[in-house]
Design a protein around this motif. Sequence first.
Motif, PDB file in Angstrom:
ATOM      1  N   LEU A 292     -77.485  22.667  41.260  1.00  0.00           N
ATOM      2  CA  LEU A 292     -78.946  22.886  40.989  1.00  0.00           C
ATOM      3  C   LEU A 292     -80.253  21.668  41.409  1.00  0.00           C
ATOM      4  O   LEU A 292     -80.171  20.583  40.471  1.00  0.00           O
ATOM      5  N   LEU A 293     -80.759  22.221  42.248  1.00  0.00           N
ATOM      6  CA  LEU A 293     -81.095  20.736  42.570  1.00  0.00           C
ATOM      7  C   LEU A 293     -83.074  21.696  43.325  1.00  0.00           C
ATOM      8  O   LEU A 293     -82.596  22.629  44.287  1.00  0.00           O
ATOM      9  N   GLU A 294     -83.918  20.956  42.871  1.00  0.00           N
ATOM     10  CA  GLU A 294     -84.392  21.661  42.856  1.00  0.00           C
ATOM     11  C   GLU A 294     -85.143  21.181  45.110  1.00  0.00           C
ATOM     12  O   GLU A 294     -84.856  19.879  44.893  1.00  0.00           O
ATOM     13  N   PRO A 295     -85.753  22.427  45.065  1.00  0.00           N
ATOM     14  CA  PRO A 295     -86.444  21.747  47.050  1.00  0.00           C
ATOM     15  C   PRO A 295     -87.284  20.407  47.163  1.00  0.00           C
ATOM     16  O   PRO A 295     -87.866  20.219  46.265  1.00  0.00           O
ATOM     17  N   GLU A 296     -86.039  20.015  48.542  1.00  0.00           N
ATOM     18  CA  GLU A 296     -87.484  18.723  48.853  1.00  0.00           C
ATOM     19  C   GLU A 296     -87.408  18.882  49.840  1.00  0.00           C
ATOM     20  O   GLU A 296     -87.054  18.959  50.580  1.00  0.00           O
TER      21      GLU A 296
ATOM     22  N   GLU B 123     -81.747  19.212  52.844  1.00  0.00           N
ATOM     23  CA  GLU B 123     -81.369  19.950  52.629  1.00  0.00           C
ATOM     24  C   GLU B 123     -79.903  20.043  52.390  1.00  0.00           C
ATOM     25  O   GLU B 123     -79.753  19.022  53.804  1.00  0.00           O
TER      26      GLU B 123
ATOM     27  N   ALA C 269     -80.745  15.966  37.483  1.00  0.00           N
ATOM     28  CA  ALA C 269     -81.556  15.937  39.339  1.00  0.00           C
ATOM     29  C   ALA C 269     -81.859  14.869  39.765  1.00  0.00           C
ATOM     30  O   ALA C 269     -81.447  14.361  40.829  1.00  0.00           O
ATOM     31  N   VAL C 270     -82.885  14.514  38.972  1.00  0.00           N
ATOM     32  CA  VAL C 270     -83.531  13.687  39.802  1.00  0.00           C
ATOM     33  C   VAL C 270     -83.063  11.939  40.104  1.00  0.00           C
ATOM     34  O   VAL C 270     -83.032  11.219  40.940  1.00  0.00           O
TER      35      VAL C 270
END
Length: 160
Positions: free
Chosen positions: A2-6, A10, A90-91
Amino acid sequence: LLLEPETDLEIVAMANDGATAINLIESLQPDIVLLDLEMPVIDGFEAIRIIVKRFPACKILVLSSHDEDNHVNQALQAGAKGYLLKSTLAVELISAIRSANSSYFQLSPGLFEKFAQGNGKLNLNSETTAQESSEQSSSKPKTTSSASNQNNKLFLIKLF
């Protein structure tokens, strides 16, 4: 995973085995491959060797639950540009992906501390023998993570 959109990266594809991953790498030409060592068909170590040989511009980061010396050493000797534990936040993972893309070597903080304090042996110069690998694996407990139960074992990432 689970990664936040960056805005600058992609996930362009995911695969659950090494053979599928290699076909996807050929067609999509990702910048970074984030892979688990435990994959069916072609295991992570062999996948790293194939990817490094066939796609030298592609950088490989291992994301594993294994913190044993032999796993780290084999992955790095095969050509991985970094080794991260599945407990990586994640960060930190996003930062490691960006750094690896800039050709910086990446090692999880817990692993770095282990090797820096002399509690592990980081060996990038010679192959670990099968007997050494077996002895090291059997003497250390396995770590687990909910991420290790996911079907996707490999992620292809492009950076912009």
